[in-house]
Design a protein around this motif. Structure first.
Motif, PDB file in Angstrom:
ATOM      1  N   UNK A  90       0.837  -1.199   0.000  1.00 16.36           N
ATOM      2  CA  UNK A  90       0.000   0.000   0.000  1.00 16.36           C
ATOM      3  C   UNK A  90       0.872   1.249   0.000  1.00 16.36           C
ATOM      4  N   UNK A  91       0.568   2.155  -0.930  1.00 23.14           N
ATOM      5  CA  UNK A  91       1.288   3.419  -1.051  1.00 23.14           C
ATOM      6  C   UNK A  91       0.327   4.582  -0.866  1.00 23.14           C
ATOM      7  N   UNK A  92       0.790   5.615  -0.207  1.00 25.05           N
ATOM      8  CA  UNK A  92       0.055   6.890  -0.198  1.00 25.05           C
ATOM      9  C   UNK A  92       0.396   7.548  -1.524  1.00 25.05           C
ATOM     10  N   UNK A  93      -0.616   7.884  -2.297  1.00 21.46           N
ATOM     11  CA  UNK A  93      -0.436   8.400  -3.646  1.00 21.46           C
ATOM     12  C   UNK A  93      -1.213   9.704  -3.789  1.00 21.46           C
ATOM     13  N   UNK A  94      -0.633  10.641  -4.521  1.00 22.52           N
ATOM     14  CA  UNK A  94      -1.297  11.923  -4.785  1.00 22.52           C
ATOM     15  C   UNK A  94      -1.576  12.039  -6.280  1.00 22.52           C
ATOM     16  N   UNK A  95      -2.820  12.358  -6.611  1.00 28.50           N
ATOM     17  CA  UNK A  95      -3.205  12.563  -8.008  1.00 28.50           C
ATOM     18  C   UNK A  95      -2.667  13.916  -8.457  1.00 28.50           C
ATOM     19  N   UNK A  96      -1.997  13.924  -9.608  1.00 27.19           N
ATOM     20  CA  UNK A  96      -1.372  15.158 -10.110  1.00 27.19           C
ATOM     21  C   UNK A  96      -1.994  15.668 -11.405  1.00 27.19           C
ATOM     22  N   UNK A  97      -2.850  14.869 -12.022  1.00 27.66           N
ATOM     23  CA  UNK A  97      -3.450  15.303 -13.282  1.00 27.66           C
ATOM     24  C   UNK A  97      -4.335  14.224 -13.856  1.00 27.66           C
ATOM     25  N   UNK A  98      -4.790  14.478 -15.066  1.00 27.43           N
ATOM     26  CA  UNK A  98      -5.691  13.550 -15.730  1.00 27.43           C
ATOM     27  C   UNK A  98      -7.133  13.818 -15.354  1.00 27.43           C
ATOM     28  N   UNK A  99      -8.009  12.943 -15.821  1.00 24.37           N
ATOM     29  CA  UNK A  99      -9.436  13.091 -15.557  1.00 24.37           C
ATOM     30  C   UNK A  99     -10.043  11.726 -15.291  1.00 24.37           C
ATOM     31  N   UNK A 100     -10.859  11.623 -14.256  1.00 25.51           N
ATOM     32  CA  UNK A 100     -11.480  10.345 -13.922  1.00 25.51           C
ATOM     33  C   UNK A 100     -12.327   9.839 -15.080  1.00 25.51           C
ATOM     34  N   UNK A 101     -12.143   8.538 -15.368  1.00 21.81           N
ATOM     35  CA  UNK A 101     -12.904   7.884 -16.433  1.00 21.81           C
ATOM     36  C   UNK A 101     -12.927   6.383 -16.143  1.00 21.81           C
ATOM     37  N   UNK A 102     -13.847   5.641 -16.795  1.00 18.13           N
ATOM     38  CA  UNK A 102     -13.846   4.185 -16.629  1.00 18.13           C
ATOM     39  C   UNK A 102     -12.578   3.589 -17.244  1.00 18.13           C
ATOM     40  N   UNK A 103     -12.225   2.390 -16.818  1.00 18.08           N
ATOM     41  CA  UNK A 103     -11.069   1.701 -17.387  1.00 18.08           C
ATOM     42  C   UNK A 103     -11.449   1.174 -18.770  1.00 18.08           C
ATOM     43  N   UNK A 104     -10.720   1.581 -19.808  1.00 19.69           N
ATOM     44  CA  UNK A 104     -11.038   1.079 -21.148  1.00 19.69           C
ATOM     45  C   UNK A 104     -10.808  -0.438 -21.209  1.00 19.69           C
ATOM     46  N   UNK A 105     -11.819  -1.170 -21.668  1.00 23.28           N
ATOM     47  CA  UNK A 105     -11.723  -2.624 -21.814  1.00 23.28           C
ATOM     48  C   UNK A 105     -11.302  -3.315 -20.523  1.00 23.28           C
ATOM     49  N   UNK A 106     -11.701  -2.763 -19.397  1.00 20.21           N
ATOM     50  CA  UNK A 106     -11.309  -3.335 -18.108  1.00 20.21           C
ATOM     51  C   UNK A 106     -12.501  -3.592 -17.217  1.00 20.21           C
ATOM     52  N   UNK A 107     -12.218  -3.883 -15.966  1.00 18.61           N
ATOM     53  CA  UNK A 107     -13.253  -4.233 -15.011  1.00 18.61           C
ATOM     54  C   UNK A 107     -13.600  -3.103 -14.049  1.00 18.61           C
ATOM     55  N   UNK A 108     -12.994  -1.919 -14.236  1.00 18.68           N
ATOM     56  CA  UNK A 108     -13.317  -0.761 -13.402  1.00 18.68           C
ATOM     57  C   UNK A 108     -14.312   0.118 -14.165  1.00 18.68           C
ATOM     58  N   UNK A 109     -15.554   0.159 -13.660  1.00 16.85           N
ATOM     59  CA  UNK A 109     -16.627   0.879 -14.344  1.00 16.85           C
ATOM     60  C   UNK A 109     -16.580   2.376 -14.087  1.00 16.85           C
ATOM     61  N   UNK A 110     -16.049   2.768 -12.923  1.00 15.90           N
ATOM     62  CA  UNK A 110     -15.961   4.186 -12.586  1.00 15.90           C
ATOM     63  C   UNK A 110     -15.030   4.356 -11.402  1.00 15.90           C
ATOM     64  N   UNK A 111     -14.516   5.551 -11.254  1.00 17.08           N
ATOM     65  CA  UNK A 111     -13.720   5.928 -10.080  1.00 17.08           C
ATOM     66  C   UNK A 111     -14.290   7.225  -9.552  1.00 17.08           C
ATOM     67  N   UNK A 112     -14.410   7.303  -8.226  1.00 22.07           N
ATOM     68  CA  UNK A 112     -15.013   8.497  -7.626  1.00 22.07           C
ATOM     69  C   UNK A 112     -14.301   8.855  -6.329  1.00 22.07           C
ATOM     70  N   UNK A 113     -14.290  10.156  -6.032  1.00 20.67           N
ATOM     71  CA  UNK A 113     -13.823  10.629  -4.737  1.00 20.67           C
ATOM     72  C   UNK A 113     -14.986  10.453  -3.768  1.00 20.67           C
ATOM     73  N   UNK A 114     -14.768   9.695  -2.717  1.00 16.77           N
ATOM     74  CA  UNK A 114     -15.820   9.330  -1.777  1.00 16.77           C
ATOM     75  C   UNK A 114     -15.487   9.871  -0.394  1.00 16.77           C
ATOM     76  N   UNK A 115     -16.411  10.614   0.240  1.00 16.60           N
ATOM     77  CA  UNK A 115     -16.155  11.062   1.611  1.00 16.60           C
ATOM     78  C   UNK A 115     -15.849   9.852   2.500  1.00 16.60           C
TER      79      UNK A 115
END
Length: 155
Positions: A90-115
């Protein structure tokens, strides 16, 4: 016994954690941390950045190692019906750019910031609880105490 080495990203920002909704080929979807299998010969540090990009569409940097979780899943609870050891880094990771989207041709349907308080109400992988515990406690040894679950998804 089967074995899997995986790297997971714990991205926490403004009281929210970045979660990915995993949709398996069969069964119900559940929430998990961005991350996954470390490929043969790949450094887990690089794997977690690759996995965040693949699954969420975001660029990220590792801020620190949080810890390692090693668990054996009994055959009765394992997906393939064979006793399975999962070692998660497990790593503490900081998002630096990009835009949330589903994984193309993958098993991740969505990513969201959750309280973080809302996480307790979600059907989720125990990996989420392990990651949140690590980011809040940052144990000096990096060792994760056993989590009482029968498999990787029990909530």
């Amino acid at each position: 016994m089967s074995f899997r080495l995986a790297a997971y990203a714990v991205c926490v920002e403004d009281g929210c954690v970045l979660l990915a909704r995993y949709v398996p080929p069969k069964g119900e979807s559940s929430w998990t941390l961005p991350g996954g299998r470390v490929e043969h010969g790949e450094d887990p540090f690089d794997a977690v950045i690759r996995e965040v990009a693949e699954e969420t569409g975001c660029d990220a940097v590792v801020e620190r190692l949080l810890g390692v979780d090693s668990r054996v899943v009994p055959a009765a609870a394992a997906r393939l019906g064979v006793e399975h050891q999962n070692v998660g880094i497990f790593y503490r990771v900081r998002v630096t750019g990009g835009r949330l989207r589903p994984e193309p041709n993958g098993e991740i349907a969505e990513s969201v910031w959750t309280p973080i308080p809302d996480v307790a109400c979600l059907r989720r992988s125990s990996l989420v609880d392990v990651g949140l515990d690590l980011v809040q406690t940052v144990p000096a040894t990096g060792h994760v105490a056993p989590v009482e679950v029968g498999g990787l998804i029990q909530h």
